[in-house]
Design a protein around this motif. Sequence first.
Motif, PDB file in Angstrom:
ATOM      1  N   TYR A  70      26.686 -37.001   8.834  1.00 51.11           N
ATOM      2  CA  TYR A  70      26.907 -35.772   7.685  1.00 51.11           C
ATOM      3  C   TYR A  70      26.083 -36.394   7.208  1.00 51.11           C
ATOM      4  O   TYR A  70      26.326 -37.529   6.444  1.00 51.11           O
ATOM      5  CB  TYR A  70      28.882 -36.034   8.130  1.00 51.11           C
ATOM      6  N   PHE A 154      20.596 -30.521   1.368  1.00 55.34           N
ATOM      7  CA  PHE A 154      20.822 -31.892   2.618  1.00 55.34           C
ATOM      8  C   PHE A 154      22.109 -32.762   2.844  1.00 55.34           C
ATOM      9  O   PHE A 154      22.113 -33.135   4.235  1.00 55.34           O
ATOM     10  CB  PHE A 154      19.449 -32.893   2.556  1.00 55.34           C
ATOM     11  N   LYS A 156      24.296 -31.709   3.238  1.00 57.62           N
ATOM     12  CA  LYS A 156      25.803 -30.955   3.338  1.00 57.62           C
ATOM     13  C   LYS A 156      25.130 -30.591   4.434  1.00 57.62           C
ATOM     14  O   LYS A 156      26.371 -30.211   5.798  1.00 57.62           O
ATOM     15  CB  LYS A 156      26.292 -29.886   2.505  1.00 57.62           C
ATOM     16  N   LYS A 157      24.689 -31.475   5.195  1.00 57.15           N
ATOM     17  CA  LYS A 157      23.681 -31.030   6.567  1.00 57.15           C
ATOM     18  C   LYS A 157      24.568 -31.974   7.779  1.00 57.15           C
ATOM     19  O   LYS A 157      24.532 -33.661   6.997  1.00 57.15           O
ATOM     20  CB  LYS A 157      22.293 -30.738   6.603  1.00 57.15           C
ATOM     21  N   TRP A 159      22.692 -33.703  10.033  1.00 54.42           N
ATOM     22  CA  TRP A 159      21.607 -34.491  11.137  1.00 54.42           C
ATOM     23  C   TRP A 159      21.752 -34.860  12.599  1.00 54.42           C
ATOM     24  O   TRP A 159      22.686 -35.194  13.141  1.00 54.42           O
ATOM     25  CB  TRP A 159      20.395 -35.235  10.516  1.00 54.42           C
ATOM     26  N   VAL A 172      16.485 -32.726  10.893  1.00 50.12           N
ATOM     27  CA  VAL A 172      17.196 -31.617  10.422  1.00 50.12           C
ATOM     28  C   VAL A 172      16.164 -30.581   9.971  1.00 50.12           C
ATOM     29  O   VAL A 172      14.857 -30.836   9.596  1.00 50.12           O
ATOM     30  CB  VAL A 172      18.047 -31.382   9.061  1.00 50.12           C
ATOM     31  N   SER A 174      15.690 -27.003   8.338  1.00 50.78           N
ATOM     32  CA  SER A 174      16.523 -25.782   7.023  1.00 50.78           C
ATOM     33  C   SER A 174      14.949 -25.148   6.524  1.00 50.78           C
ATOM     34  O   SER A 174      13.396 -24.692   6.630  1.00 50.78           O
ATOM     35  CB  SER A 174      15.305 -26.663   5.142  1.00 50.78           C
ATOM     36  N   ASP A 178      16.695 -20.844   2.685  1.00 47.37           N
ATOM     37  CA  ASP A 178      17.433 -21.673   3.003  1.00 47.37           C
ATOM     38  C   ASP A 178      17.464 -21.831   0.967  1.00 47.37           C
ATOM     39  O   ASP A 178      16.549 -22.624   0.868  1.00 47.37           O
ATOM     40  CB  ASP A 178      16.942 -22.605   3.532  1.00 47.37           C
TER      41      ASP A 178
END
Length: 390
Positions: A70, A154, A156-157, A159, A172, A174, A178
């Motif tokens: 995360y 990024f 909050k992504k 991965w 990741v 995007s 986005d």
Amino acid sequence: MGTRFSRRTALAAGAAGVAAVGFAGVNPAAAAAAKPPSVTKEYFGKAGGTSVYRYTLDSGRGMRVRILSYGGIIQTVEAPDRHGHTANVVLGFPTLADYVAKNSPEAGGGVYFGALVGRYANRIAKGTFTLDGHTYHVPVNNNGNSLHGGLAGFDKKVWDVTEIPGGLRLSVTSPDGDQGYPGTLHATVTYTLDSQNRLSIGYTATTDKPTVVNLTNHTYWNLAGEASGDVYDQKLQIDADRYTPTDSTQIPTGQLASVQGTAFDFRKATAIGARVNDDDPQLLTGQGYDHNWVLNHSGSLSVAAHATDPASGRQLTVLTGQPGLQFYSGNFLDGTLVGTSGKTYRQSYGFALETQHFPDSPNHPSFPSTVLRPGQTYRTTTVFALGTGS
């Protein structure tokens, strides 16, 4: 002993990601008990229904780094002092729920502990920029400006992570549009930890449309140990003759100002707290240091900064090929956040050294360009080298 900078010092990349650097190196006790570097994995929870894992990189020489899928978050960095005693030297939260709830302005924290930030690290004025005649609007989340990629950057992504020799490869995608950014961006970040206690972070990105990109890691360091107190006695040296002053909302004015005779002169090792309370309008704006330094090197992997804790003997050397370094002295840590040790973080309990392009570069043609076009690859490396001195 502090590192001496050379403006033409370039360090060739080696199998571990960087050649030997001029710092004190691994603690002798840790070297004597050396084991092969290793990577382990454990379940850490769920974010938005997606499983999150925590990976532990072990140098085999007394240093361990824990990284979350995360946000690509560096949760802890355990490093030995001059006597071989190990402590966590970065700020973070104990649980995934804490990171989800508290690690960004939208969640009420705004601290970005340990996170990978993008698509555009730092600020874009009023959340607006123009590229090839088209005007783009990205989310505003900080004093009327866009910070660290917007509302869902990024950090909050979750991965995708693949284990590689000595580390991890995180990736990741995007999609086009986005957070308002043009182009589908494919980003990859590698974390590797070698037997010399060097944590290397390699960034790459490609796009299918012209876009802007600026990636960094937002780790907060306290070389005396996490939650041990403020960092004002720790010394910092930055290889920069100039910095970028900001307006009242922390957007660069466009000037590249000399550090000579100012509180921003860290060309010689200086205690972080020595001038932080000077009556300087720039310090008052950010309630301390939160500025971009214009690095002297010319683009190759070079020493950008060196920090030391006189009490523990721990030293941190930062190498990068980026043109800028954002030094943030933890001014807005306000005593409301509880860290990994269960202790509260107060003002300046940690400092960040974010390797980057300059803030708001898309709106300053004179700044180094952050434009990425189809067929090009964004590529940069940062190294955090931990060691000890007498």
